[in-house]
Design an enzyme around this catalytic site. Structure first.
Site, PDB file in Angstrom:
ATOM      1  N   ALA A 193       1.485  14.635  -8.960  1.00  0.00           N
ATOM      2  CA  ALA A 193       1.506  13.179  -8.744  1.00  0.00           C
ATOM      3  C   ALA A 193       1.412  12.892  -7.253  1.00  0.00           C
ATOM      4  O   ALA A 193       2.309  13.233  -6.492  1.00  0.00           O
ATOM      5  CB  ALA A 193       2.788  12.571  -9.313  1.00  0.00           C
ATOM      6  N   THR A 194       0.306  12.284  -6.855  1.00  0.00           N
ATOM      7  CA  THR A 194       0.091  11.898  -5.466  1.00  0.00           C
ATOM      8  C   THR A 194      -0.106  10.391  -5.434  1.00  0.00           C
ATOM      9  O   THR A 194      -1.087   9.883  -5.973  1.00  0.00           O
ATOM     10  CB  THR A 194      -1.158  12.591  -4.876  1.00  0.00           C
ATOM     11  N   GLY A 195       0.824   9.675  -4.836  1.00  0.00           N
ATOM     12  CA  GLY A 195       0.708   8.219  -4.805  1.00  0.00           C
ATOM     13  C   GLY A 195       2.057   7.558  -4.713  1.00  0.00           C
ATOM     14  O   GLY A 195       2.990   8.103  -4.120  1.00  0.00           O
ATOM     15  N   GLY A 198       6.710   5.200  -8.004  1.00  0.00           N
ATOM     16  CA  GLY A 198       6.842   4.940  -9.428  1.00  0.00           C
ATOM     17  C   GLY A 198       6.152   6.001 -10.258  1.00  0.00           C
ATOM     18  O   GLY A 198       6.716   6.521 -11.233  1.00  0.00           O
ATOM     19  N   CYS A 247      -0.570   9.066   4.734  1.00  0.00           N
ATOM     20  CA  CYS A 247       0.894   9.170   4.681  1.00  0.00           C
ATOM     21  C   CYS A 247       1.461   9.980   5.840  1.00  0.00           C
ATOM     22  O   CYS A 247       2.627   9.817   6.198  1.00  0.00           O
ATOM     23  CB  CYS A 247       1.340   9.779   3.352  1.00  0.00           C
TER      24      CYS A 247
END
Length: 460
Positions: A193-195, A198, A247
């Site tokens: 999961a990259t983002g 949530g 990021c």
């Protein structure tokens, strides 16, 4: 709702079944054949860098074309360079000293959630890592980046077909919904999961092994006696790259009190606009943040657009806004992550005080991610390394383009930067192919190993 979930599960199971069939064929291939597939993924993005950058900017409305071209080319080059000579199939290591032989085996089907901030290179790198380990991968892109991410996968698959690779090794979900994503991550063998947080939290709650990232808020410390004319342009390059959506881009510049004005002057020489007045600071806060969260209309926008949102007039040629923060941590929103070409400025009396500023900002946001230091003082660098809870310290480099690996440092090239338990992540390093393989260990008997006496064992 129950009927909707059933439809999503049925839809996703078709993807999973295709992936399993492709993976079962792919894992039989040799290391050389696997490497050809991984190389093809990188080469497609590299060779189509301009086109993919253009459609990414057009669809997402974030970042800028020249930097996305550079990102597409450079990430493809450095990740392939890192992977091409690594063993990932069969026996990968024999350790005569321990008597352990390691054998790499695929995990199976990888599910990857990818962001709109990196809609080309994150699917690329995740696919490269997955296939390097002998896996298949199913990508679920951000709803704002479906077209450009899907086109990337389409181009890659065309090249894999030419190599005779199994079909459906790389798939991308063409119907975006929370239900489909939930069904995917609960059905795959491992999740990346990259983002946003949530989605990362959802991945960790999927019931499957998950690899996620934490929030970024890179604190950049300038040490005393550093060549300012070298350090400042690097900081500007990092903060402004792709309009600040990376990021690992520098977010705060923490400066020695005695050279603070010299540093601000150097920023001005290099296209910096310094904000000191309280009314302009307030205008910037209101433009960048809405109820304490990043304003979606400011994400990845040019410095001119940020100035327009804040009703600030910038001099011609401005590249970056440098705003003097009124406090650290929760005291001032400007100390948080700002996904646009704006950097907060602080001053310190001694290096330890500078580290404390960074610590307070990281406690508010970004703990576990990265810190940038411009220094030639190893004692100070290692002091910061011991005091600050982040996974990467980037020294005398452009953090935005170096924390994710570089030809000039030893960090694993990636687009997914783990932040450890500090950032609620399972890894405190850069995601790599090694996180997408299982390793069997053969432990041979070592009868000649020395067994310590009780005196040797308990002696300090």
């Amino acid at each position: 709702m129950e009927q909707k979930n059933e439809m999503s599960n049925a839809y996703i199971q078709e993807y999973i079944q295709r992936a399993k069939e492709a993976q079962a064929q792919f894992e039989k291939l040799s290391q050389e054949e696997v490497n050809k597939a991984v190389r093809a993924i990188a080469k497609v993005v590299h060779d189509n860098a301009e086109y993919l950058a253009e459609i990414a900017v057009e669809e997402t409305g974030m970042g800028n074309y020249p930097d996305k071209v550079a990102k597409n080319k450079n990430k493809a080059r450095i990740i392939w360079n890192s992977l091409k000579d690594k063993k990932s199939r069969g026996i990968i290591e024999k350790d005569a000293a321990t008597g352990v032989t390691k054998i790499a085996k695929p995990i199976g089907v990888v599910a990857a959630i990818t962001p709109c901030t990196n809609p080309i290179v994150t699917p690329m790198s995740n696919a490269m890592f997955a296939l390097k380990g002998g896996n298949a991968i199913i990508i679920t892109p951000h709803h704002k980046a479906v077209k450009c991410s899907s086109k990337t996968v389409e181009l890659i698959n065309a090249e894999l077909d030419k190599l005779g690779m199994p079909k459906n090794l790389i798939q991308i979900i063409d119907q975006q919904s929370r239900e489909n994503t939930k069904a995917l991550i609960s059905s795959a063998d491992v999740v990346i999961a990259t983002g946003g947080m949530g989605m990362v939290k959802a991945a960790y709650s999927s019931g499957k092994p998950a690899l996620g990232v934490g929030a970024g808020n890179v604190q950049c410390i300038i040490d005393k006696n550093v060549n300012i004319s070298e350090a400042v342009p690097k900081i500007i390059a990092g903060r402004t790259f792709d309009n600040g959506i990376i990021c690992s881009g520098e977010q705060s510049v923490i400066c020695p009190e005695e050279t603070y004005e010299d540093i601000m002057e150097e920023f001005q020489k290099n296209g910096g606009y310094i904000v000191r007045e309280s009314n302009e600071k307030a205008a910037l806060r209101n433009a960048i943040f809405v109820e304490g969260a990043m304003n979606r209309h400011a994400v990845g926008q040019s410095v001119q657009e940020i100035a327009r949102l804040a009703d600030i007039k910038l001099p011609e040629g401005t590249k970056i806004i440098v705003v003097e923060a009124d406090g650290t941590g929760e005291e001032d929103l400007l100390g948080k992550e700002k996904m646009c070409p704006v950097i907060a400025a602080y001053k310190y009396k001694d290096f330890r005080a500078g580290v404390e500023i960074a610590k307070k900002n990281l406690e508010a946001e970004g703990k576990g991610h990265s810190v940038s230091i411009h220094s030639d003082n190893t004692v100070n660098i290692e002091y910061a390394g011991a005091e600050l809870c982040v996974s990467r310290f980037v020294i005398n480099q452009v953090c935005a383009s170096s924390a994710g690996g570089s030809f000039f440092n030893g960090l694993a090239p990636t687009n997914t930067l783990g932040c450890g338990s500090w950032g609620n992540n399972s890894i405190s390093e850069n995601l790599d192919y090694k996180h997408l393989i299982n390793v069997s260990r053969i432990a041979y008997n070592m009868p000649d190993n020395h067994v310590p006496t009780d005196e040797e064992l308990w002696e300090l």
